[in-house]
Design a protein around this motif. Structure first.
Motif, mmCIF file in Angstrom:
data_model
loop_
_atom_site.group_PDB
_atom_site.id
_atom_site.type_symbol
_atom_site.label_atom_id
_atom_site.label_comp_id
_atom_site.label_asym_id
_atom_site.label_seq_id
_atom_site.Cartn_x
_atom_site.Cartn_y
_atom_site.Cartn_z
ATOM 1 N N ASP A 5 0.311 -1.487 0.254
ATOM 2 C CA ASP A 5 -0.493 -0.496 0.019
ATOM 3 C C ASP A 5 0.475 1.171 -0.119
ATOM 4 O O ASP A 5 0.934 2.370 0.180
ATOM 5 N N GLY A 6 2.072 1.153 -0.240
ATOM 6 C CA GLY A 6 2.909 1.839 -0.138
ATOM 7 C C GLY A 6 3.863 2.521 1.178
ATOM 8 O O GLY A 6 3.758 3.407 1.308
ATOM 9 N N THR A 7 2.900 1.734 2.175
ATOM 10 C CA THR A 7 3.688 2.173 3.480
ATOM 11 C C THR A 7 4.197 1.951 3.913
ATOM 12 O O THR A 7 4.063 0.296 3.800
ATOM 13 N N LYS A 8 4.813 1.771 5.359
ATOM 14 C CA LYS A 8 5.691 1.002 6.187
ATOM 15 C C LYS A 8 4.626 0.368 7.345
ATOM 16 O O LYS A 8 4.472 -0.375 8.008
ATOM 17 N N SER A 9 3.191 1.331 7.142
ATOM 18 C CA SER A 9 2.600 0.828 8.576
ATOM 19 C C SER A 9 1.926 -0.935 8.501
ATOM 20 O O SER A 9 1.309 -1.674 6.908
ATOM 21 N N CYS A 75 8.179 -10.809 7.997
ATOM 22 C CA CYS A 75 6.358 -10.709 7.611
ATOM 23 C C CYS A 75 6.714 -10.544 6.260
ATOM 24 O O CYS A 75 7.849 -10.741 5.485
ATOM 25 N N SER A 76 5.765 -10.870 5.570
ATOM 26 C CA SER A 76 5.785 -10.171 3.461
ATOM 27 C C SER A 76 5.446 -9.137 3.349
ATOM 28 O O SER A 76 3.605 -9.072 4.361
ATOM 29 N N ILE A 77 5.431 -8.839 2.129
ATOM 30 C CA ILE A 77 4.380 -7.342 1.964
ATOM 31 C C ILE A 77 4.271 -7.979 0.478
ATOM 32 O O ILE A 77 4.877 -8.239 -0.254
ATOM 33 N N ASP A 78 2.822 -8.569 0.085
ATOM 34 C CA ASP A 78 2.955 -8.545 -1.187
ATOM 35 C C ASP A 78 2.475 -7.825 -2.475
ATOM 36 O O ASP A 78 1.942 -6.601 -1.599
ATOM 37 N N LYS A 79 2.179 -8.425 -3.464
ATOM 38 C CA LYS A 79 2.314 -7.528 -4.887
ATOM 39 C C LYS A 79 0.912 -7.152 -5.303
ATOM 40 O O LYS A 79 0.245 -7.343 -4.660
ATOM 41 N N ALA A 80 0.334 -5.697 -4.897
ATOM 42 C CA ALA A 80 -0.586 -4.805 -4.837
ATOM 43 C C ALA A 80 -0.819 -4.753 -6.433
ATOM 44 O O ALA A 80 0.025 -5.797 -7.323
ATOM 45 N N LYS A 111 3.270 8.579 -3.084
ATOM 46 C CA LYS A 111 3.252 6.740 -1.666
ATOM 47 C C LYS A 111 3.332 5.868 -2.631
ATOM 48 O O LYS A 111 4.259 4.698 -2.096
ATOM 49 N N TYR A 112 3.351 5.440 -3.628
ATOM 50 C CA TYR A 112 2.989 4.360 -4.425
ATOM 51 C C TYR A 112 4.600 4.523 -5.915
ATOM 52 O O TYR A 112 4.588 5.654 -6.528
ATOM 53 N N THR A 113 5.666 3.621 -5.916
ATOM 54 C CA THR A 113 6.618 3.691 -6.599
ATOM 55 C C THR A 113 6.411 2.444 -7.909
ATOM 56 O O THR A 113 5.698 1.209 -7.356
ATOM 57 N N ASP A 139 -1.835 -1.117 -20.462
ATOM 58 C CA ASP A 139 -1.404 -2.420 -20.583
ATOM 59 C C ASP A 139 -0.579 -1.740 -19.260
ATOM 60 O O ASP A 139 0.593 -1.050 -19.814
ATOM 61 N N VAL A 140 -0.337 -2.603 -17.979
ATOM 62 C CA VAL A 140 1.035 -2.404 -17.074
ATOM 63 C C VAL A 140 1.305 -4.039 -16.601
ATOM 64 O O VAL A 140 0.895 -4.538 -16.076
ATOM 65 N N ALA A 141 3.238 -3.410 -16.621
ATOM 66 C CA ALA A 141 3.729 -4.411 -16.793
ATOM 67 C C ALA A 141 3.662 -4.532 -15.407
ATOM 68 O O ALA A 141 3.768 -3.997 -14.381
ATOM 69 N N GLY A 142 3.854 -6.445 -14.739
ATOM 70 C CA GLY A 142 4.017 -6.542 -13.222
ATOM 71 C C GLY A 142 5.693 -5.944 -12.359
ATOM 72 O O GLY A 142 6.774 -6.039 -13.909
ATOM 73 N N ASN A 143 5.843 -5.195 -11.750
ATOM 74 C CA ASN A 143 6.999 -5.050 -11.175
ATOM 75 C C ASN A 143 6.711 -5.800 -10.230
ATOM 76 O O ASN A 143 6.506 -6.672 -9.372
ATOM 77 N N GLY A 144 8.400 -4.600 -9.558
ATOM 78 C CA GLY A 144 8.258 -4.936 -7.849
ATOM 79 C C GLY A 144 7.024 -5.581 -6.273
ATOM 80 O O GLY A 144 7.222 -5.512 -5.755
ATOM 81 N N ASN A 145 6.078 -3.970 -7.016
ATOM 82 C CA ASN A 145 5.042 -3.224 -5.890
ATOM 83 C C ASN A 145 3.784 -4.121 -6.649
ATOM 84 O O ASN A 145 3.017 -3.674 -6.096
ATOM 85 N N PHE A 146 3.510 -4.097 -8.361
ATOM 86 C CA PHE A 146 1.969 -4.495 -8.323
ATOM 87 C C PHE A 146 2.307 -5.429 -9.664
ATOM 88 O O PHE A 146 3.441 -6.104 -10.181
ATOM 89 N N GLU A 147 1.374 -6.473 -9.469
ATOM 90 C CA GLU A 147 1.028 -7.764 -10.590
ATOM 91 C C GLU A 147 0.726 -7.054 -11.893
ATOM 92 O O GLU A 147 0.164 -5.628 -12.360
ATOM 93 N N ALA A 148 0.944 -7.369 -12.874
ATOM 94 C CA ALA A 148 0.369 -6.731 -14.202
ATOM 95 C C ALA A 148 -0.997 -6.877 -14.455
ATOM 96 O O ALA A 148 -1.895 -7.632 -13.734
#
Length: 266
Positions: A5-9, A75-80, A111-113, A139-148
């Motif tokens: 979600d772009g935050t450390k919270s 812990c783990s943070i899943d892609k959004a 906050k999103y990158t 169309d947006v390619a997937g990357n470290g924080n988001f699914e395609a």
């Protein structure tokens, strides 16, 4: 564990790791409670989150002490998954000029990158040139924080028609012939003028349309209909004159005897 979600919270998420107390006498009711701190980073992937304010609760809690009050756990943070409300694009309005128009897509919230490569489609095509309304999908390619993601609809781009410029630069004065005005007119425009039409008026306010035949002053306006890419246009009125036709009078030679009445045939 949480979704990016772009935050450390950590929010209301709880860590996957169960906390085990070692050294509790069998049968004693003692549990550990804690507050959740922040993730060590905001990006998707594996990391740690700090548990703070560790303390004991339960009927026998007063018989024990903890060896620490904070603890880092895995812990783990899943892609959004990208949604339309996460993205924005500019511009939303253009004016036709014959060139292909493009929009720039970006993440709406700073906050999103890490937005992946973006392919923009305009009504399903790779470009937009002509005036009209185009639905923008990406169309947006997937990357470290988001699914395609494919075919995500963001809104519309409006390409407005260009303004047509139309001026009558000259309207020929003519002489009365008994037929409709056929003088030459010259127009200037930023578009082809082969479709230009004219209307004639008997007054400078151009309220009374006429067919110029008789001698007098008239005003003419030029008109161009709208096209796919250009607006309709009406020129300012230009004055011209149909002058009276000149007549030649010729007298017949005639002799009479003094005292007779003049001849009546000229």
């Amino acid at each position: 564990k949480k979704t990016y979600d772009g935050t450390k919270s950590a929010g209301s998420e709880r860590p996957n790791t169960a906390l085990t107390l070692t050294g509790v006498v069998n049968g004693d009711a003692v549990t550990v409670s804690y507050d959740i701190g922040e993730y060590t980073n905001a990006n998707a992937g594996s990391g740690t989150v700090e548990l703070t304010n560790l303390h004991l609760t339960g009927a026998k809690a007063g018989n024990y002490t903890l060896d620490k009050t904070t603890l880092a756990v895995g812990c783990s943070i899943d892609k959004a998954t990208l949604t339309a409300d996460m993205l924005t694009f500019t511009p939303t309005t253009e004016t036709y000029d014959g060139s292909a128009k493009t929009v720039t897509v970006s993440l709406k919230n700073s906050k999103y990158t890490g937005l992946g490569d973006v392919t923009v489609k305009y009504n399903g095509a790779a470009s937009a040139t002509n005036a009209g309304t185009y639905t923008i999908t990406v169309d947006v390619a997937g990357n470290g924080n988001f699914e395609a993601v494919t075919g995500l609809e963001l809104g519309t781009l409006e390409i407005e028609k260009a303004t047509t410029m139309l001026t009558i630069t000259a309207a020929e004065n003519t002489t009365y012939t008994g037929t409709a005005y056929a003088g030459s007119r010259t127009v200037d425009s930023n578009v082809a003028t082969d479709g230009v039409t004219y209307k004639y008026f008997s007054d400078s306010a151009c309220t009374t349309e006429v067919t110029p035949i008789n001698a007098g002053d008239y005003w003419v306006k030029a008109f161009l209909a709208e096209t796919t890419n250009y607006s309709a246009a009406t020129s300012d009125a230009v004055k011209f004159t149909i002058t009276p036709a000149p007549l030649t009078i010729t007298a017949k030679a005639h002799s009479i005897v003094y005292g007779e009445a003049p001849a009546n045939d000229g």
